[in-house]
Every structure is written in C-alpha cells, then in structure tokens.
Design an enzyme around this catalytic site. Structure first.
Site, mmCIF file in Angstrom:
data_model
loop_
_atom_site.group_PDB
_atom_site.id
_atom_site.type_symbol
_atom_site.label_atom_id
_atom_site.label_comp_id
_atom_site.label_asym_id
_atom_site.label_seq_id
_atom_site.Cartn_x
_atom_site.Cartn_y
_atom_site.Cartn_z
ATOM 1 N N ASP A 95 -1.698 -1.021 -3.960
ATOM 2 C CA ASP A 95 -1.975 -0.176 -5.110
ATOM 3 C C ASP A 95 -0.756 -0.052 -6.030
ATOM 4 O OD1 ASP A 95 -0.325 1.596 -3.660
ATOM 5 O OD2 ASP A 95 -2.055 2.601 -2.767
ATOM 6 N N ASN A 153 -5.983 6.476 -1.332
ATOM 7 C CA ASN A 153 -6.960 5.888 -2.254
ATOM 8 C C ASN A 153 -7.589 4.612 -1.694
ATOM 9 O OD1 ASN A 153 -5.072 3.804 -2.666
ATOM 10 N ND2 ASN A 153 -4.291 4.695 -4.574
ATOM 11 N N ASP A 154 -7.407 4.368 -0.392
ATOM 12 C CA ASP A 154 -7.991 3.164 0.200
ATOM 13 C C ASP A 154 -9.512 3.195 0.123
ATOM 14 O OD1 ASP A 154 -5.455 2.363 0.769
ATOM 15 O OD2 ASP A 154 -5.642 2.469 2.955
ATOM 16 N N GLU A 162 -4.618 -19.173 -20.003
ATOM 17 C CA GLU A 162 -4.892 -20.030 -18.854
ATOM 18 C C GLU A 162 -5.910 -21.096 -19.247
ATOM 19 O OE1 GLU A 162 -6.738 -19.697 -14.328
ATOM 20 O OE2 GLU A 162 -7.724 -18.726 -16.033
ATOM 21 N N ASN A 196 0.849 -1.187 0.000
ATOM 22 C CA ASN A 196 0.000 0.000 0.000
ATOM 23 C C ASN A 196 0.885 1.237 0.000
ATOM 24 O OD1 ASN A 196 -1.897 1.982 0.348
ATOM 25 N ND2 ASN A 196 -2.891 1.058 2.117
ATOM 26 N N GLY A 247 -5.950 -2.571 0.303
ATOM 27 C CA GLY A 247 -5.355 -1.273 0.049
ATOM 28 C C GLY A 247 -4.085 -1.252 -0.767
ATOM 29 N N ASP A 286 -6.993 -14.722 -18.889
ATOM 30 C CA ASP A 286 -7.747 -15.470 -17.897
ATOM 31 C C ASP A 286 -8.838 -16.308 -18.560
ATOM 32 O OD1 ASP A 286 -8.518 -15.774 -14.949
ATOM 33 O OD2 ASP A 286 -10.392 -15.060 -15.828
#
Length: 631
Positions: free
Chosen positions: A177, A155-156, A371, A150, A175, A342
């Site tokens: 980032d 920006n949490d 994947e 974090n 949190g 993905d």
C-alpha cells in the site's frame, strides 16, 4: 449497487480536498428532497492556461434537471449537454481570467426538488505550470504497490470490496500500500533512484485479479486498499522532499467492467463497439502502415484489450474531455512529476494528439512517456515524431526496441561478434529515426516481462554489463523493483512470478532487502554495486548530455565514449572468459588528449598505454583524465 458505489467515492473526496456541500429544497409539489449530484472533476483551479471547464455531474435523474449557476464573477455557463442516460449532465463553463479562488453555486431543479451544488475553485500552487518533469538526468524505479511493502495491514480488507489480501494466492492481492511505499522512500532514495513509477493506484473494484490496477472503476479515487487520495498526495510530497518525483500510471484506453459506466454509460457511444466485447488483434503497425486496411486500424483502436476491460471511445467528445481533465486534475492535485501512459497506441489517434497537446499546454516542462510494446523502432518513432495533421507527438516513449535488444544480446551465449554485443552496437542506428532519442526511456524489465536476471541465465557478469549499458547510453533508464537483489522468474511470461513480493515488505519476512537481513552474498553484492552505479550516475554530466561515440565490437569487447566537454567517459563492455589486452590506437578519436583514467565506481587508477588490460566479463566505466581534468 451503483448508488452505494458513488456515495462511497464522495466520502473519499471529502477526506481528500473536496467538500461538496449539498443542500436541497422541497419542490412546490412537496415531493421530497433531491439527492446530491456529484461533479467530476471534484474541484478545479483558477489561473489554468485553458479557462474552459466541463463538469460531468452524476446523480439520479440529474439529466432531466434545469441547472443554473448563481450570479458569480468567477465563471459562467456556456453550454449544457444532456447525455443519453438521465443520470448524467454535462456543464460547460468559462472561468474568468482574473477569477479568485472560491465556490460556484449550481442549482439543479428536478421534479423531486432542487439540489444545490457548491463547487470549489482553488488556488494553484506556486509555479505549478512550470513544474519540472523527468529527463536523462533521472533514473526511474517501476514498482507494483501491492507487491512492494505492506505498511498498513488495516486496509488489507475493505468493506464493499470483493477482494482482500491473500499472499497465498499468486494472482490475488497481497496487501502492499501507499504507507508501505512511503515508509521505504529512504531506501529508494539511497539506491539512487530519482523517480518512482508505481503501477496504477486508482480504484479497481473488480471481483478478482484487481491488484494490477489497470481495470479502473473510479478514475478520481485511490483504491482504499492502498490508502486515500490524501495519503497519495502525502506520499508524493514526502517523495519530493527526498529528491524523488512521482510518475503516475494512467490508462486512457480502457476501464474495468466493474465501472458504473458499463451498466449506465453517459452516452450510447461511450464504450466502443456498442459495449460489445470484441478482442483487439493487437495490430500495432496498422495505424502507421500506409497500406493497412481501415478495418485493421479500427480493430487496433476499438477492439477490447480483454473481456473485463471495456474499451473507451475517445471519439466521443464528452468522454475525451473527461479523460483530458482527469489527467490534468491528478497532475495538479497530487503534484506529479510525470505520466506513464499505458497501452498508448490503442487509443484513438486524434484524441491522443489532443490529450498530449492539452497537457503540454498546461505544463510545458512536464514529461509523459507512452507505452508502445513493439520491437519495431519505426513504430515507436512514429509516436514520438508526430502523427496527426503534423501535430507534435508523445515527447517520450518507452524504448522497447532497445530494451528487447539488450535482453536478447546479453542472453545469448558466448562473445560472437556477429551477435551479442554487436546487436547493441547496431541497435543505435535506430536513433536516426527518433526526433529526440535521449528522451526515450530504456529499461531492463517491467511488470509484464520475465526478470532480467533469469533471462540472462542468472549470469551475474551479464547482469552487470546490462545495467552499466542502461546507465550510460543516451537514454532515461528505468529499472524494475527487485532487480537490485537479483529477483528471478520463469523466462516465459508468468505475471504472478514476475510480480512476487519484495522481500522485507511484510512483517515476518525471513529475507529483508531493505535492511539486508537474509540476503545471499551475491544478492548483497548486487545491491551494493547497483547503489554505487546509480548514485554515481547522478553526478555524471557526460551521461546526462554528452556526445555518444561508439566502436564496432571486436574480439568480444564493445567500447563507447560519452563526452560533454566537462567530463569524458570510456565504457568498456566485454564478454570474454579471460583477460584480454585491448589495443588503444583504434580509439584515438575518443581518447584524444587523455592522459590516464580512473574507474568511475571504485576510483582506482587504470593504465592507458598502447594497450589496456580488459578483465574477463568486463563492465568498466572509466573517467578519463586530461590536462584540464587531471586524475
């Protein structure tokens, strides 16, 4: 709600690269000014290989407008398509081959006025089309941004987003980032990684469980709880300056149910099954099985992953183009080195072939890895080898078969030659199935799997054997964050436990793996040892492209060689509880011309006579000496 959401997105783009200058004029009926239409992609580039561009323009009632392009030598409109929703308009453009950077001016006439849209065509970076991807010379770090570091507590929590950071909630946001990742690039580089694959960073404006990133609500926007589009691009540039490429995790198969498309799809067939949730049964062999019923193939590609992740219908040509252009936009905008795709096989097969073709057409040296979570090598090989009308397949795939074999083999007790190391030996026969086995990405773990150290019963010797194997077989290795400090989890799937915060990524953490403070002696040893292994691997040409020759394990010892003509390596893996003397006559083919050896990691000499002393639980990488390459 949707209108607010889109205006919010527009603000993010303005801060990044796109300044969408919108003006409006009153209609003859003086009904007021038209609202600003928003284009996707938000900008494009001149000089692309494919000169076609399709804009999806979104705005209230935009689909009912009469849209024209001001006379401009840069591009011309070839077609306009109206969706089933009045709030979308699709504009097909042909960009001139000799177009110079500049703006296109669109005018959208509606009953409430005329909206004018200024659309930027930018210059491409030098040699963008020839960018290098990743290959067997690289080592990839997989990390979860929310759980890594974090760097910006500010920006949490972000206004307009339901979920804020709460480290006491195992399944919530914590949190981490972009700034946290950026600030730790020196650590990542020092560990020996040359590529970093963060799980998705794009917006997931879901009501809960949004941290993982696989339920997108805006495919063109970085989630502001991670940072901004501009911060993402800066992160990529900073990583590149330290010799690290960035691989973006992309999800063409599905979105989050908080995406505006769910309430207002551009066309009635935008989402599979008419927007009705029907779970896939994950029949991943069905699309390749010559005997499979069509209903089972459709279930795999059209069924939803979960109820909160609506499945996209890539058979819808407008959507297919949107997804292709979205991927190309991120590659060009952020200067990416690769993609991890993905749930690759769940998408429509014909779409996957075209998606792959278009990206490789724009970037011939670029790397994408798909994947396909199957332990069946024939399933994985089918995707790499090509599958639709003879078209090339996905050039790189995650090697789930080998990775699962590795975890099973070294998690078994004892040195039984019928299992254990023999499983690793016999797994290599699957290379006959692959078009390019060295292009596969083999891994010890990821964000969906129990931690390696726990699967191996917290046996440090088995841990070292696993990572030496991964670093020296003909594959692109990928490791999961925290493996270097022996992070643990339950041995059955538990996402929250597998995705625990990296120690030291938050102010006040008692243990800090970035500095070493608070690590146990064994954790510090593991970190230092892995750092040595990965940095050695950077210079090991025999690992990057040498011949692979291996011998059937005997008496709890597995031996293989790598040789590229410039360097010759002998790797010795042993699971015996005591020292053994290994007769060397059997390895004459691999040892031919060798006059001695050094431990590649410690540089200490190793005697090669009629026998070689193999210590208990060996994980030896030996650099062989010859007359042309003396010790």
């Amino acid at each position: 709600m949707m209108r607010f959401f889109r205006w919010r997105s527009l603000t993010a783009f303005a801060l990044a690269i796109m300044v969408c200058m919108v003006s409006s004029a009153l209609s003859a009926a003086d009904k007021g000014s038209a609202s600003a239409p928003i284009p996707y992609p938000p900008n494009w580039w001149v000089g692309m290989h494919d000169a076609r561009l399709q804009l999806m323009v979104q705005g209230a009632g935009i689909g009912t407008s009469e849209t024209t392009l001001d006379r401009n030598p840069r591009a011309r409109i070839t077609r306009i398509v109206r969706g089933d929703s009045p709030n979308y308009l699709f504009i097909d453009l042909q960009v001139a081959a000799d177009a110079k950077p500049g703006d296109l001016i669109f005018r959208c006439a509606r009953k409430d006025g005329i909206a004018s849209l200024r659309y930027p065509l930018l210059a491409r970076a030098a040699d963008s089309a020839q960018r290098r991807g990743f290959d067997i010379r690289d080592v990839i770090l997989n990390l979860m941004p929310d759980r890594f570091a974090n760097g910006d507590p500010g920006n949490d929590r972000v206004a307009g987003y339901a979920e804020g950071a709460d480290r006491n909630n195992p399944g919530g946001r914590h949190g981490g980032d972009l700034r946290g990742m950026r600030d730790r690039l020196d650590y990542i580089a020092a560990m020996g990684y040359t590529m970093v694959w963060p799980t998705p960073l794009i917006e997931n404006a879901q009501t809960e469980y949004s941290y993982h990133g696989y339920a997108a609500t805006d495919l063109y926007r970085i989630d502001p709880r991670y940072g901004s589009n501009a911060e993402y691009r800066d992160f990529v540039a900073k990583a590149r300056s330290k010799g690290i490429g960035v691989i973006q995790d992309v999800v063409p198969n599905h979105i989050g149910d908080g995406h505006p498309w769910v309430k207002d799809p551009p066309t009635a067939d935008w989402i599979t099954l008419g927007g009705r949730f029907e779970p896939t049964r994950h029949g991943r062999t069905a699309v390749a099985d010559p005997y499979a019923a069509q209903v089972d193939r459709d279930d795999f590609t059209q069924g939803w992953f979960v109820a909160t992740m609506p499945d996209l219908n890539q058979q819808q040509p407008l959507l297919a183009t949107y997804l292709i252009q979205n991927t190309i936009w991120w590659i060009e905008y952020a200067d990416l080195s690769g993609l991890r795709v993905d749930t690759f096989g769940y998408s429509d097969n014909a779409f996957l072939a075209e998606w792959t073709r278009r990206i490789r057409e724009e970037y011939p040296n670029f790397t994408m890895v798909g994947e396909e979570w199957s332990a069946n090598a024939s399933v994985v090989a089918r995707w790499q080898n090509g599958w639709v009308d003879g078209k090339p397949g996905m050039p790189n795939m995650m090697d789930f078969p080998l990775s699962e074999t590795l975890r099973t083999a070294l998690g078994e007790p004892g040195n039984d030659d019928a299992g254990g190391l023999r499983r690793l030996y016999e797994a290599m026969i699957n290379d006959r199935l692959y078009h390019a086995p060295a292009a596969l990405v083999a891994f010890e773990g990821n964000h969906d799997m129990p931690r390696l150290y726990s699967v191996l019963g917290e046996n440090f010797d088995s841990y070292r054997i696993a990572l030496v194997y991964l670093a020296t077989v003909p594959r692109i290795p990928q490791l999961y964050y925290g493996t270097e400090v022996l992070m643990t989890s339950p041995t059955t799937r538990d996402d929250a436990a597998t995705r625990r915060d990296f120690p030291g990524g938050w102010a006040g953490d008692r243990v800090n793996a970035f500095t070493g403070a608070g690590l146990s002696p064994r954790q510090a040893e593991a970190q230092a040892w892995l750092r040595t292994l990965l940095n050695w691997r950077k210079t090991a040409s025999a690992v990057h492209g040498g011949r692979f020759l291996h011998y059937l394990p005997r008496d709890g010892v597995y031996v293989y060689f790598r040789d590229d003509g410039k360097q010759r390596l002998m790797i010795v893996l042993g699971r015996n509880d005591k020292t053994v003397e290994l007769p060397l006559v059997r390895f004459a083919e691999g040892l031919k011309g060798a006059t001695g050896a050094r431990n590649a990691l410690t540089r200490t000499p190793v005697a090669l006579g009629k026998t070689m002393t193999v210590p208990a639980h060996a994980a030896l990488v030996l650099d062989l000496c010859t007359s042309s390459r003396p010790c």
